[in-house]
Design a protein around this motif. Structure first.
Motif, short mmCIF file in Angstrom:
data_model
loop_
_atom_site.label_atom_id
_atom_site.label_comp_id
_atom_site.label_asym_id
_atom_site.label_seq_id
_atom_site.Cartn_x
_atom_site.Cartn_y
_atom_site.Cartn_z
N GLY A 106 15.35 21.58 -8.55
CA GLY A 106 16.45 20.78 -8.02
C GLY A 106 16.74 19.57 -8.87
N GLY A 107 15.73 19.12 -9.63
CA GLY A 107 15.92 17.97 -10.51
C GLY A 107 16.02 16.66 -9.75
N GLY A 108 15.76 15.59 -10.47
CA GLY A 108 15.98 14.26 -9.91
C GLY A 108 15.01 13.85 -8.83
N ASN A 109 13.74 14.29 -8.91
CA ASN A 109 12.77 13.83 -7.93
C ASN A 109 12.65 12.31 -7.99
OD1 ASN A 109 10.36 14.97 -6.12
ND2 ASN A 109 9.64 13.13 -7.14
N PHE A 110 12.49 11.69 -6.83
CA PHE A 110 12.38 10.24 -6.73
C PHE A 110 11.21 9.75 -7.58
CE2 PHE A 110 10.81 6.44 -4.40
CZ PHE A 110 11.95 5.67 -4.46
N ASN A 111 11.46 8.81 -8.48
CA ASN A 111 10.42 8.27 -9.35
C ASN A 111 9.73 7.12 -8.62
OD1 ASN A 111 8.81 7.06 -11.32
ND2 ASN A 111 10.26 7.49 -12.96
N ASN A 112 8.68 7.47 -7.91
CA ASN A 112 8.02 6.48 -7.08
C ASN A 112 7.31 5.41 -7.92
OD1 ASN A 112 7.60 5.73 -4.35
ND2 ASN A 112 5.46 6.37 -4.48
N VAL A 113 6.85 5.77 -9.11
CA VAL A 113 6.16 4.79 -9.95
C VAL A 113 7.13 3.70 -10.38
CG1 VAL A 113 5.02 4.44 -12.16
CG2 VAL A 113 4.41 6.41 -10.75
N ALA A 114 8.29 4.09 -10.89
CA ALA A 114 9.29 3.12 -11.31
C ALA A 114 9.76 2.28 -10.12
CB ALA A 114 10.47 3.82 -11.97
N ALA A 115 9.98 2.94 -8.99
CA ALA A 115 10.45 2.23 -7.81
C ALA A 115 9.43 1.21 -7.32
CB ALA A 115 10.77 3.23 -6.69
N ASN A 116 8.15 1.58 -7.36
CA ASN A 116 7.12 0.66 -6.88
C ASN A 116 6.97 -0.55 -7.80
OD1 ASN A 116 6.78 2.50 -4.88
ND2 ASN A 116 4.71 3.10 -5.44
N SER B 241 0.84 -1.20 0.00
CA SER B 241 0.00 0.00 0.00
C SER B 241 0.88 1.25 0.00
CB SER B 241 -0.94 -0.01 1.20
OG SER B 241 -0.24 -0.28 2.41
N TRP B 242 0.43 2.28 -0.75
CA TRP B 242 1.28 3.42 -1.08
C TRP B 242 0.54 4.75 -0.99
CZ3 TRP B 242 6.24 1.77 -1.95
CH2 TRP B 242 6.39 0.41 -2.24
N PRO B 243 1.29 5.87 -0.88
CA PRO B 243 0.66 7.19 -0.87
C PRO B 243 0.35 7.67 -2.28
CG PRO B 243 3.03 7.42 -0.67
CD PRO B 243 2.75 5.94 -0.70
N PRO B 244 -0.37 8.79 -2.41
CA PRO B 244 -0.73 9.29 -3.74
C PRO B 244 0.43 9.94 -4.50
CG PRO B 244 -1.54 10.79 -2.06
CD PRO B 244 -1.01 9.58 -1.34
N MET B 245 1.46 10.35 -3.79
CA MET B 245 2.63 10.99 -4.41
C MET B 245 3.79 10.91 -3.43
SD MET B 245 1.63 15.01 -3.89
CE MET B 245 -0.15 14.78 -3.82
N TRP B 246 4.98 11.20 -3.91
CA TRP B 246 6.15 11.13 -3.03
C TRP B 246 7.16 12.20 -3.45
CZ3 TRP B 246 6.64 9.15 1.56
CH2 TRP B 246 7.90 8.96 2.12
N PRO B 247 6.87 13.48 -3.17
CA PRO B 247 7.80 14.56 -3.55
C PRO B 247 9.05 14.54 -2.68
CG PRO B 247 5.95 15.45 -2.32
CD PRO B 247 5.65 14.01 -2.54
N THR B 248 10.21 14.61 -3.32
CA THR B 248 11.48 14.62 -2.58
C THR B 248 12.37 15.81 -2.93
OG1 THR B 248 12.51 13.24 -4.29
CG2 THR B 248 11.52 12.10 -2.40
N ARG B 249 12.04 16.51 -4.02
CA ARG B 249 12.82 17.68 -4.42
C ARG B 249 11.91 18.73 -5.05
NH1 ARG B 249 18.45 17.17 -5.16
NH2 ARG B 249 19.26 15.06 -4.82
N ARG B 250 12.38 19.97 -5.02
CA ARG B 250 11.68 21.00 -5.80
C ARG B 250 12.02 20.80 -7.27
NH1 ARG B 250 9.39 24.40 -2.36
NH2 ARG B 250 10.23 24.54 -0.24
N PRO B 251 11.11 21.17 -8.16
CA PRO B 251 11.33 20.90 -9.59
C PRO B 251 12.67 21.42 -10.11
CG PRO B 251 9.08 21.61 -9.23
CD PRO B 251 9.78 21.77 -7.92
#
Length: 347
Positions: free
Chosen positions: A199-209, A187-197
């Motif tokens: 900053g680049g390289g936000n965690f890709n939660n879809v690929a990771a999941n 079970s997972w959250p609706p989004m997973w922000p880790t950086r400001r746009p």
């Protein structure tokens, strides 16, 4: 020969920080999924009352009011909200897995990220508290314990659950594999922000999941249900009205996806991402058997003389109370001593 079972992954938003309204919505979803033939219905992480995405967006000193609301709207494992879900599961004869922010009977500020599995008879089959809150979740939830690291028997097979980042914990995953898990719910959250746009390289939660779900199913030779939350317009509007600068932060990360995985790691059934709804798939549990010939990591493909895992499933408590006997209690004990035929008073 067993017949396929139909399962559902709920890809839906709660009524933000409103446990009563969210419980009513959950009951409605359970009815819809059961009418469609689903025998197991899995809800996302902390569906009741919400996922605290604000902890990723603003400093803790700016979020006191939201923590208070979260604590006040969290639900007791034996409270009326879970009772309503249990009653619906019993009425419809379905198994339900639901994520909750769980309140504590010993502290008004102690809450856990929890998941409850309810059987078709309405009984609670398992109550799991997330072992370690992930990243900014530590600002909201306390650490759980191992009591809920259990796989339970249901009409749709032996079902286990891990919450979000726990699906990256090899020992937690192996603990469920070692209990003959056939269906794994993550079970997972609706989004997973880790950086400001910028900053680049936000965690890709879809690929990771997808990697985590496929890896677990491939290793366990089990089916996987990936059930993720959904950010609806009401949540987005709330966050932007509070601070308009976060619009890019919450829009940049990919939206979470709900989907299903077979025992080889391949996807099957429905997939939902950009719209709210219920995803469905059919699992033929006999397909869990043949892959065990290739790799059975809790059977022949292990070295139990080399590796040894011990799991402490004791429920953690904040204190142990040893009360002195009251006067009435002491008198009653004295009476029992004198009247019991097996115990004689001391001379």
């Amino acid at each position: 020969m067993s017949s396929p079972v139909k399962v559902a992954a709920v890809h839906a938003a709660p009524v933000f920080l409103d446990r009563a309204a969210t419980t009513a919505k959950a009951v409605s979803i359970i009815r819809e999924a059961a009418k469609a033939g689903a025998q197991l219905i899995a809800f996302p992480e902390t569906y009741i009352p919400a996922f605290p995405v604000w902890a990723a967006l603003w400093a803790p000193i700016d979020n006191h009011d939201l923590f208070v609301r979260m604590a006040e709207q969290s639900v007791a494992a034996n409270g009326p909200e879970i009772a309503a879900i249990r009653n619906e599961a019993r009425t419809l004869g379905v198994t339900v897995s639901i994520g909750i922010s769980e309140s504590s009977p010993v502290s008004v500020g102690l809450i856990w990220n929890s998941n409850i599995i309810i059987g078709p008879d309405g009984n609670v089959l398992n109550h799991h508290r997330k072992l370690v809150p992930t990243f900014y979740e530590k600002l909201v939830w306390a650490a759980g314990d191992g009591e809920g690291l259990r796989v339970v028997d249901t009409p749709v097979g032996r079902v286990g659950n891990l919450i979000c980042g726990e699906n990256t914990n090899p020992l937690a995953r192996y603990t469920l594999m070692a209990q003959a898990e056939q269906v794994h719910i993550s079970s997972w959250p609706p989004m997973w922000p880790t950086r400001r746009p910028k900053g680049g390289g936000n965690f890709n939660n879809v690929a990771a999941n997808r990697i985590r779900a496929s890896a677990h199913s491939f290793e366990a030779k089990a089916f996987g249900i990936v059930t993720a939350g959904y950010m609806d317009k009401a949540l987005r509007d709330f966050l932007i009205e509070r601070d308009s600068t976060v619009a890019d932060v919450i829009d940049a990360p990919p939206r979470a996806v709900s989907f299903f995985v077979d025992p080889t790691g391949e996807t099957l059934g429905d997939t939902l991402q950009d719209e709210e709804g219920i995803a469905y798939a059919e699992f033929d549990l006999r397909r869990c058997i043949e892959p065990k010939q290739f790799h059975d990591v809790v059977g022949y493909y292990n070295r139990f003389d080399v590796f040894d895992l011990t799991v402490n499933r004791k429920r953690l408590m904040p204190a142990t109370f040893v009360d002195a006997p009251t006067e009435i209690g002491a008198i009653a004990m004295g009476e029992r001593l004198q009247t019991s035929p097996d115990i004689q008073p001391a001379n």
